[in-house]
Design a protein around this motif. Structure first.
Motif, PDB file in Angstrom:
ATOM      1  N   UNK A   1       2.788  12.241   8.498  1.00 20.65           N
ATOM      2  CA  UNK A   1       1.835  12.872   8.825  1.00 20.65           C
ATOM      3  C   UNK A   1       0.969  12.409   7.799  1.00 20.65           C
ATOM      4  N   UNK A   2      -0.324  12.227   7.586  1.00 21.49           N
ATOM      5  CA  UNK A   2      -1.720  12.479   7.137  1.00 21.49           C
ATOM      6  C   UNK A   2      -2.381  13.092   7.486  1.00 21.49           C
ATOM      7  N   UNK A   3      -3.603  14.313   6.394  1.00 22.43           N
ATOM      8  CA  UNK A   3      -3.223  13.971   5.068  1.00 22.43           C
ATOM      9  C   UNK A   3      -1.802  14.562   4.677  1.00 22.43           C
ATOM     10  N   UNK A   4      -1.157  13.741   4.163  1.00 29.15           N
ATOM     11  CA  UNK A   4      -0.160  14.549   3.121  1.00 29.15           C
ATOM     12  C   UNK A   4      -0.491  14.625   1.583  1.00 29.15           C
ATOM     13  N   UNK A   5       0.124  16.024   1.070  1.00 30.55           N
ATOM     14  CA  UNK A   5      -0.409  16.042  -0.552  1.00 30.55           C
ATOM     15  C   UNK A   5       0.908  16.518  -1.399  1.00 30.55           C
ATOM     16  N   UNK A   6       1.035  15.248  -2.762  1.00 28.13           N
ATOM     17  CA  UNK A   6       1.975  15.628  -3.288  1.00 28.13           C
ATOM     18  C   UNK A   6       1.129  15.872  -4.886  1.00 28.13           C
TER      19      UNK A   6
ATOM     20  N   UNK B   1      -1.887  11.627   0.106  1.00 28.27           N
ATOM     21  CA  UNK B   1      -1.690  10.215   1.518  1.00 28.27           C
ATOM     22  C   UNK B   1      -2.421  10.197   2.246  1.00 28.27           C
ATOM     23  N   UNK B   2      -3.531   9.380   2.655  1.00 28.87           N
ATOM     24  CA  UNK B   2      -4.321   9.631   3.485  1.00 28.87           C
ATOM     25  C   UNK B   2      -4.415   8.221   4.329  1.00 28.87           C
ATOM     26  N   UNK B   3      -4.992   7.834   5.740  1.00 27.17           N
ATOM     27  CA  UNK B   3      -4.964   7.156   6.659  1.00 27.17           C
ATOM     28  C   UNK B   3      -7.000   6.842   7.204  1.00 27.17           C
ATOM     29  N   UNK B   4      -7.837   5.880   6.327  1.00 26.12           N
ATOM     30  CA  UNK B   4      -9.202   6.066   7.078  1.00 26.12           C
ATOM     31  C   UNK B   4      -9.672   6.794   8.410  1.00 26.12           C
ATOM     32  N   UNK B   5      -8.454   5.864   9.373  1.00 24.50           N
ATOM     33  CA  UNK B   5      -8.949   7.088  10.431  1.00 24.50           C
ATOM     34  C   UNK B   5      -8.679   8.128  10.666  1.00 24.50           C
ATOM     35  N   UNK B   6      -8.297   8.520  10.226  1.00 25.46           N
ATOM     36  CA  UNK B   6      -7.649  10.051  10.247  1.00 25.46           C
ATOM     37  C   UNK B   6      -8.649  11.714  10.255  1.00 25.46           C
ATOM     38  N   UNK B   7      -9.369  12.075  10.681  1.00 32.54           N
ATOM     39  CA  UNK B   7     -10.005  12.768  11.296  1.00 32.54           C
ATOM     40  C   UNK B   7     -10.031  14.081   9.742  1.00 32.54           C
ATOM     41  N   UNK B   8      -8.947  14.740   9.637  1.00 30.80           N
ATOM     42  CA  UNK B   8      -7.853  15.557   9.132  1.00 30.80           C
ATOM     43  C   UNK B   8      -8.653  15.263   8.213  1.00 30.80           C
ATOM     44  N   UNK B   9      -8.264  13.908   7.329  1.00 34.58           N
ATOM     45  CA  UNK B   9      -7.827  12.989   6.028  1.00 34.58           C
ATOM     46  C   UNK B   9      -9.590  13.233   5.322  1.00 34.58           C
TER      47      UNK B   9
ATOM     48  N   UNK C   1       4.127   7.663 -14.560  1.00 36.62           N
ATOM     49  CA  UNK C   1       4.430   7.681 -15.698  1.00 36.62           C
ATOM     50  C   UNK C   1       2.518   8.326 -16.333  1.00 36.62           C
ATOM     51  N   UNK C   2       2.094   8.858 -15.388  1.00 34.60           N
ATOM     52  CA  UNK C   2       0.581  10.201 -16.510  1.00 34.60           C
ATOM     53  C   UNK C   2       1.310  11.395 -17.246  1.00 34.60           C
ATOM     54  N   UNK C   3       0.100  10.983 -18.027  1.00 35.28           N
ATOM     55  CA  UNK C   3       0.792  12.333 -19.035  1.00 35.28           C
ATOM     56  C   UNK C   3       0.201  12.983 -18.487  1.00 35.28           C
ATOM     57  N   UNK C   4      -0.525  13.265 -17.461  1.00 32.87           N
ATOM     58  CA  UNK C   4      -1.271  14.557 -16.710  1.00 32.87           C
ATOM     59  C   UNK C   4      -0.574  14.930 -15.785  1.00 32.87           C
ATOM     60  N   UNK C   5      -0.583  16.183 -15.605  1.00 32.80           N
ATOM     61  CA  UNK C   5      -0.608  16.144 -13.994  1.00 32.80           C
ATOM     62  C   UNK C   5      -1.094  15.205 -12.863  1.00 32.80           C
ATOM     63  N   UNK C   6      -0.390  14.983 -11.997  1.00 34.77           N
ATOM     64  CA  UNK C   6      -1.475  14.377 -10.281  1.00 34.77           C
ATOM     65  C   UNK C   6      -0.939  14.733  -9.420  1.00 34.77           C
ATOM     66  N   UNK C   7      -1.707  14.697  -8.465  1.00 30.77           N
ATOM     67  CA  UNK C   7      -2.201  15.081  -7.529  1.00 30.77           C
ATOM     68  C   UNK C   7      -2.483  13.917  -6.045  1.00 30.77           C
ATOM     69  N   UNK C   8      -1.756  13.813  -4.943  1.00 28.59           N
ATOM     70  CA  UNK C   8      -2.206  12.472  -4.367  1.00 28.59           C
ATOM     71  C   UNK C   8      -1.867  12.524  -2.945  1.00 28.59           C
TER      72      UNK C   8
ATOM     73  N   UNK D   1      -6.274  13.341  -9.564  1.00 27.03           N
ATOM     74  CA  UNK D   1      -6.330  13.243  -8.195  1.00 27.03           C
ATOM     75  C   UNK D   1      -6.802  11.749  -8.010  1.00 27.03           C
ATOM     76  N   UNK D   2      -5.414  11.273  -6.654  1.00 29.59           N
ATOM     77  CA  UNK D   2      -5.904  10.072  -6.340  1.00 29.59           C
ATOM     78  C   UNK D   2      -5.444   9.888  -5.146  1.00 29.59           C
ATOM     79  N   UNK D   3      -5.879   8.759  -4.213  1.00 29.31           N
ATOM     80  CA  UNK D   3      -5.922   8.894  -2.827  1.00 29.31           C
ATOM     81  C   UNK D   3      -4.912   7.619  -2.643  1.00 29.31           C
ATOM     82  N   UNK D   4      -3.882   7.400  -1.883  1.00 31.90           N
ATOM     83  CA  UNK D   4      -3.374   6.485  -0.960  1.00 31.90           C
ATOM     84  C   UNK D   4      -3.438   6.036  -0.051  1.00 31.90           C
ATOM     85  N   UNK D   5      -3.811   4.756   0.763  1.00 34.67           N
ATOM     86  CA  UNK D   5      -3.714   4.574   2.036  1.00 34.67           C
ATOM     87  C   UNK D   5      -2.731   4.222   2.810  1.00 34.67           C
ATOM     88  N   UNK D   6      -2.371   4.471   3.415  1.00 36.40           N
ATOM     89  CA  UNK D   6      -0.689   4.924   3.975  1.00 36.40           C
ATOM     90  C   UNK D   6      -1.241   3.308   4.738  1.00 36.40           C
TER      91      UNK D   6
END
Length: 83
Positions: free
Chosen positions: A77-82, A30-38, A21-28, A58-63
């Motif tokens: 796979x993480x990270x996945x950006x949407x 999807x991450x995991x704290x143990x993931x080096x690429x994240x 429901x954000x009025x602005x564009x959003x980049x999410x 910009x938001x982060x979601x801990x999967x």
């Protein structure tokens, strides 16, 4: 000089309000704290958030903590950006 915290970690309970429901564009990210690429992507995301401040969010979601979001968006796979 202290860096501004521009990336918020969100979960299932606020995802609809903050992202869908954000009025602005959003980049999410999807991450995991143990993931080096994240961890590597996080500094780049901070730069993106700085450049887009006031124009996009910009938001982060801990999967690991939000498995239903990972399933709903078919995160393979993480990270996945949407956007």
């Amino acid at each position: 000089m202290e860096k501004k915290h521009l990336i918020s970690e969100i979960g299932e309970h606020v995802f609809e309000d903050e992202v869908l429901r954000s009025a602005l564009p959003v980049l999410v990210s999807f991450e995991a704290p143990w993931s080096r690429p994240c961890q590597m992507v996080h500094s780049l995301l901070h730069d993106v958030a700085s450049l887009c401040e006031g124009k996009a969010r910009v938001f982060r979601v801990n999967v690991d903590d939000n498995p239903d979001l990972g399933l709903w968006y078919d995160i393979q796979a993480v990270p996945t950006l949407m956007c």
